[in-house]
Design a protein around this motif. Structure first.
Motif, PDB file in Angstrom:
ATOM      1  N   ASN A 159      30.627 -43.365 -33.786  1.00  0.00           N
ATOM      2  CA  ASN A 159      29.584 -42.820 -32.972  1.00  0.00           C
ATOM      3  C   ASN A 159      29.663 -41.187 -32.670  1.00  0.00           C
ATOM      4  OD1 ASN A 159      28.494 -45.218 -32.615  1.00  0.00           O
ATOM      5  ND2 ASN A 159      29.615 -45.764 -30.997  1.00  0.00           N
ATOM      6  N   ILE A 160      30.952 -40.712 -32.766  1.00  0.00           N
ATOM      7  CA  ILE A 160      30.905 -39.195 -32.440  1.00  0.00           C
ATOM      8  C   ILE A 160      30.613 -38.522 -33.699  1.00  0.00           C
ATOM      9  CG2 ILE A 160      32.470 -37.462 -31.795  1.00  0.00           C
ATOM     10  CD1 ILE A 160      31.453 -39.384 -29.493  1.00  0.00           C
ATOM     11  N   THR A 161      31.306 -38.989 -34.765  1.00  0.00           N
ATOM     12  CA  THR A 161      31.221 -38.502 -36.139  1.00  0.00           C
ATOM     13  C   THR A 161      29.693 -38.332 -36.597  1.00  0.00           C
ATOM     14  OG1 THR A 161      33.460 -39.098 -37.082  1.00  0.00           O
ATOM     15  CG2 THR A 161      31.693 -38.569 -38.563  1.00  0.00           C
ATOM     16  N   CYS A 162      28.848 -39.382 -36.382  1.00  0.00           N
ATOM     17  CA  CYS A 162      27.388 -39.459 -36.522  1.00  0.00           C
ATOM     18  C   CYS A 162      26.618 -38.481 -35.756  1.00  0.00           C
ATOM     19  CB  CYS A 162      26.945 -40.921 -36.562  1.00  0.00           C
ATOM     20  SG  CYS A 162      27.362 -42.025 -37.956  1.00  0.00           S
ATOM     21  N   SER A 163      27.007 -38.500 -34.442  1.00  0.00           N
ATOM     22  CA  SER A 163      26.377 -37.506 -33.504  1.00  0.00           C
ATOM     23  C   SER A 163      26.597 -36.159 -33.971  1.00  0.00           C
ATOM     24  CB  SER A 163      26.967 -37.728 -32.078  1.00  0.00           C
ATOM     25  OG  SER A 163      26.570 -36.829 -31.198  1.00  0.00           O
ATOM     26  N   LEU A 164      27.677 -35.759 -34.234  1.00  0.00           N
ATOM     27  CA  LEU A 164      28.020 -34.367 -34.828  1.00  0.00           C
ATOM     28  C   LEU A 164      27.529 -34.073 -35.951  1.00  0.00           C
ATOM     29  CD1 LEU A 164      31.903 -33.953 -33.682  1.00  0.00           C
ATOM     30  CD2 LEU A 164      29.975 -32.880 -32.568  1.00  0.00           C
ATOM     31  N   LEU A 165      27.477 -35.001 -37.110  1.00  0.00           N
ATOM     32  CA  LEU A 165      26.979 -34.805 -38.302  1.00  0.00           C
ATOM     33  C   LEU A 165      25.498 -34.596 -38.328  1.00  0.00           C
ATOM     34  CD1 LEU A 165      29.118 -36.912 -40.570  1.00  0.00           C
ATOM     35  CD2 LEU A 165      29.209 -34.412 -40.556  1.00  0.00           C
ATOM     36  N   SER A 166      24.797 -35.292 -37.355  1.00  0.00           N
ATOM     37  CA  SER A 166      23.430 -34.820 -37.125  1.00  0.00           C
ATOM     38  C   SER A 166      22.744 -33.842 -36.206  1.00  0.00           C
ATOM     39  CB  SER A 166      22.832 -36.218 -36.343  1.00  0.00           C
ATOM     40  OG  SER A 166      23.169 -36.513 -35.165  1.00  0.00           O
ATOM     41  N   ASP A 167      24.034 -32.978 -35.763  1.00  0.00           N
ATOM     42  CA  ASP A 167      23.752 -31.878 -34.824  1.00  0.00           C
ATOM     43  C   ASP A 167      24.400 -30.591 -35.378  1.00  0.00           C
ATOM     44  OD1 ASP A 167      23.171 -30.135 -32.901  1.00  0.00           O
ATOM     45  OD2 ASP A 167      23.422 -31.505 -31.338  1.00  0.00           O
ATOM     46  N   ASN A 168      23.842 -29.918 -36.306  1.00  0.00           N
ATOM     47  CA  ASN A 168      24.807 -28.833 -36.904  1.00  0.00           C
ATOM     48  C   ASN A 168      25.036 -27.842 -35.840  1.00  0.00           C
ATOM     49  OD1 ASN A 168      25.140 -29.729 -39.546  1.00  0.00           O
ATOM     50  ND2 ASN A 168      23.035 -29.110 -40.270  1.00  0.00           N
ATOM     51  N   LYS A 169      24.006 -27.487 -34.972  1.00  0.00           N
ATOM     52  CA  LYS A 169      24.328 -26.531 -33.897  1.00  0.00           C
ATOM     53  C   LYS A 169      25.220 -26.859 -32.973  1.00  0.00           C
ATOM     54  CE  LYS A 169      21.666 -24.114 -30.306  1.00  0.00           C
ATOM     55  NZ  LYS A 169      20.842 -24.029 -29.238  1.00  0.00           N
ATOM     56  N   LYS A 170      25.618 -28.185 -32.632  1.00  0.00           N
ATOM     57  CA  LYS A 170      26.578 -28.488 -31.968  1.00  0.00           C
ATOM     58  C   LYS A 170      27.980 -28.472 -32.627  1.00  0.00           C
ATOM     59  CE  LYS A 170      28.456 -32.068 -28.739  1.00  0.00           C
ATOM     60  NZ  LYS A 170      27.735 -32.776 -27.459  1.00  0.00           N
TER      61      LYS A 170
END
Length: 160
Positions: A116-127
Motif C-alpha cells: 500500500n505504501i509503495t503504491c501510494s508513493l509511486l503514484s505521487d512523485n511530488k511526495k
C-alpha cells in the motif's frame, strides 16, 4: 516480507524491480522463495557491493523490512541518497526516520502495508521527492560528521 510484497506490487507496477544488496544467513532461503514465487525476473540479489551510491541513484524507494535492528546504516544511506524510506519501526530506526516526513513506518511482517505504501508513493512523485529531500536534510543536520563530532565533544566535556 519484502519479497512477498514484491509479488503483490507487480500487479500494479509490472516492471517494478526489487534489488537486494548484501548477503546473510537467509540468502539461500530468500533466493528459493524468489524462485518459488516465480519472481526471478523481478527480484535481484546483488551480493556485497562497494558501489552503493550508484545503486541508490537508480532507485526510487528504499525499503527496510527488518524485524529486529539497532541503528542501520542502510536507512542513513537511503536518506543520504534522497530516497523516501519505507521501514519497520524496530530498534533505533525511529531516531533516523520521521514518520510521514522522511519515510513511512509499517508493521513488521506486513507485505500488504509495504504494498500500500509503495503504491501510494509511486503514484505521487511530488511526495516521493519531498520525503527524499527531507531525509537528506535530516542526514545533513543530525548525522553529519561535524554534528557527530560536536555531540561527542559535548558528551566528553559533560563527563569531565
Amino acid at each position: 516480507t519484502l519479497i512477498h510484497a514484491q509479488k503483490k506490487i507487480l500487479k500494479f507496477y509490472p516492471n517494478a524491480q526489487l534489488w537486494i544488496v548484501g548477503t546473510g544467513p537467509l540468502e539461500k532461503e530468500l533466493k528459493q522463495l524468489t524462485l518459488n514465487l516465480n519472481l526471478t525476473k523481478h527480484v535481484h540479489f546483488w551480493g556485497n557491493r562497494n558501489d552503493i551510491p550508484a545503486i541508490l541513484a537508480k532507485s526510487d524507494i528504499g525499503v527496510f523490512s527488518s524485524i529486529s535492528e539497532g541503528l542501520p546504516t542502510t536507512i542513513t544511506e537511503y536518506m543520504a541518497a534522497k530516497l523516501p524510506v519505507i521501514s519497520t519501526n524496530v530498534g533505533g530506526i525511529s531516531e533516523q526516520i520521521i514518520d510521514n516526513v522522511t519515510g513511512v513506518f509499517v508493521p513488521t511482517n506486513s507485505p500488504d502495508n509495504i504494498l500500500n505504501i509503495t503504491c501510494s508513493l509511486l503514484s505521487d512523485n511530488k511526495k516521493m521527492k519531498e520525503m527524499g529531500l527531507a531525509g537528506r536534510q535530516v542526514i545533513e543536520q543530525k548525522f553529519s560528521l561535524s554534528t557527530m563530532i560536536a555531540e561527542h565533544e559535548n558528551t566528553y566535556i559533560s563527563l569531565i
